[in-house]
Design an enzyme around this catalytic site. Structure first.
Site, PDB file in Angstrom:
ATOM      1  N   SER A 110       0.923  -1.104  -0.074  1.00 31.42           N
ATOM      2  CA  SER A 110       0.012   0.092   0.022  1.00 31.42           C
ATOM      3  C   SER A 110       0.914   1.210  -0.028  1.00 31.42           C
ATOM      4  O   SER A 110       1.585   1.234  -0.864  1.00 31.42           O
ATOM      5  CB  SER A 110      -0.994  -0.154   1.005  1.00 31.42           C
ATOM      6  OG  SER A 110      -2.147   0.735   1.075  1.00 31.42           O
ATOM      7  N   ASP A 250      -9.096  -5.208  -5.209  1.00 34.84           N
ATOM      8  CA  ASP A 250      -8.458  -4.220  -4.572  1.00 34.84           C
ATOM      9  C   ASP A 250      -8.897  -2.745  -4.581  1.00 34.84           C
ATOM     10  O   ASP A 250      -9.377  -2.507  -5.742  1.00 34.84           O
ATOM     11  CB  ASP A 250      -6.932  -4.133  -4.927  1.00 34.84           C
ATOM     12  CG  ASP A 250      -5.959  -3.870  -4.107  1.00 34.84           C
ATOM     13  OD1 ASP A 250      -6.107  -3.020  -3.449  1.00 34.84           O
ATOM     14  OD2 ASP A 250      -4.701  -4.699  -4.078  1.00 34.84           O
ATOM     15  N   HIS A 277      -7.179  -5.781  -0.789  1.00 29.13           N
ATOM     16  CA  HIS A 277      -6.180  -5.035  -0.611  1.00 29.13           C
ATOM     17  C   HIS A 277      -5.185  -5.938   0.418  1.00 29.13           C
ATOM     18  O   HIS A 277      -3.959  -5.543   0.548  1.00 29.13           O
ATOM     19  CB  HIS A 277      -6.299  -3.784   0.264  1.00 29.13           C
ATOM     20  CG  HIS A 277      -5.356  -2.722   0.232  1.00 29.13           C
ATOM     21  ND1 HIS A 277      -4.872  -2.258  -0.885  1.00 29.13           N
ATOM     22  CD2 HIS A 277      -5.056  -2.037   1.268  1.00 29.13           C
ATOM     23  CE1 HIS A 277      -4.046  -1.303  -0.442  1.00 29.13           C
ATOM     24  NE2 HIS A 277      -3.989  -1.060   0.571  1.00 29.13           N
TER      25      HIS A 277
END
Length: 299
Positions: A110, A250, A277
């Site tokens: 991320s 995602d 995610h």
């Protein structure tokens, strides 16, 4: 259960301290796998499952970024302090202090993927490979795609979110409740959420300074200092083999990941079909297979 750490503690970063955890032997000969967590303002906890790669001879280093977890907390610091450069400097200091700056692989998840890419673009001599997992290449792209995902939420949900965002009442219970359909679809699709993920959420809630300053009140309402930041221009300068990982569901949609695929010279992209995610938690067997193949290819 995760493997027990072989070492943990803190190392200096200027006048502050960085908490770290090592699994495996840093002198094994294989590059250390250094795990750069997301947020900004999260902690290492939700990525602890990566410690399993120590069983294959890859020493694994987790650490907490400044402002969270076991590292120094600085709730009094403002927006001028919390910058990407600060966290890049912290990563550089960690590599030096642990003696692994001459032989390591970066795994950035991320927000951590943007940091890792920016680090890699400086072409450090000891970097052997890069994994960018579930990361947008820029926050303007992220915000563009957040609107697409928000418009697909159940009827009425986005209206509640927009109302509170306009009123500045994003700390209300109604706003928090309205976030959940998005998080359950695009952040982590496992029910109930895994303990490691919950641990990071609790740590973030204990001190939300970094997240609130740099990001904002939620994943898709980025009004902090990162709102115009990205690493698209840095991608062509990444000179090591690079693996992109994302989930089919995602929040980091293919549009946000595409610049990495287009601009990094030596790159491959794996999309995990049953994940959002958190593929390392949602599809661990497939995730581990993809990672092992990539790491083996670096030798």
């Amino acid at each position: 259960m995760h493997p027990a750490p072989s070492a943990k503690g803190t190392v200096p970063f200027g006048e502050y301290r960085t908490w770290y955890r090592v699994t495996g032997d840093l002198n094994s000969g294989k590059p250390a796998l250094v795990v750069v967590h997301g947020g900004p303002g999260s902690t290492h906890d939700y990525l602890l499952s990566l410690s399993r790669f120590a069983a294959s001879g890859w020493p694994v280093v987790h650490y907490d970024q400044l402002g969270n977890g076991g590292s120094t907390h600085l709730p009094e610091k403002g927006a001028d302090f919390w910058t990407p450069r600060l966290f890049l400097d912290q990563l550089d200091a960690l590599l030096r202090e642990l003696g692994i700056a001459d032989n390591y692989v970066l795994f950035g998840q991320s927000w951590g993927g943007l940091l890792a890419t920016q680090h890699a673009a400086a072409r450090p001599s000891g970097l052997r490979g890069l994994v960018v997992a579930n990361s947008p290449a820029s926050y303007p792209l992220w915000l563009q795609e957040m609107k697409v995902l928000r418009d697909q939420l159940p009827p009425g949900v986005n209206e509640v979110l927009l109302r509170h965002e306009a009123a500045g009442t994003t700390d209300s219970p109604e706003y928090e409740a309205a976030l959940m359909p998005f998080y359950e679809k695009h952040v982590c699709r496992i029910k109930p959420w895994p303990r490691d993920f919950l641990a990071s959420i609790m740590e973030l809630n204990n001190d939300p300074t970094v997240y609130s300053v740099m990001n904002g009140p939620s994943e898709f309402h980025v009004i902090g200092t990162l709102r115009d930041w990205g690493v698209v221009d840095s991608c062509p300068d990444v000179s090591v083999p690079t693996l992109l990982i994302s989930g089919r569901h995602d929040e980091a949609t293919p549009v946000t990941v595409q610049p990495y695929a287009d601009l990094i010279p030596d790159v491959r992209w794996e999309i995990l079909e049953e994940s959002s995610h958190m593929p390392h938690l949602e599809e661990p067997e497939r995730f581990n297979e993809v990672m092992e193949t990539f790491l083996h290819g670096l030798l």
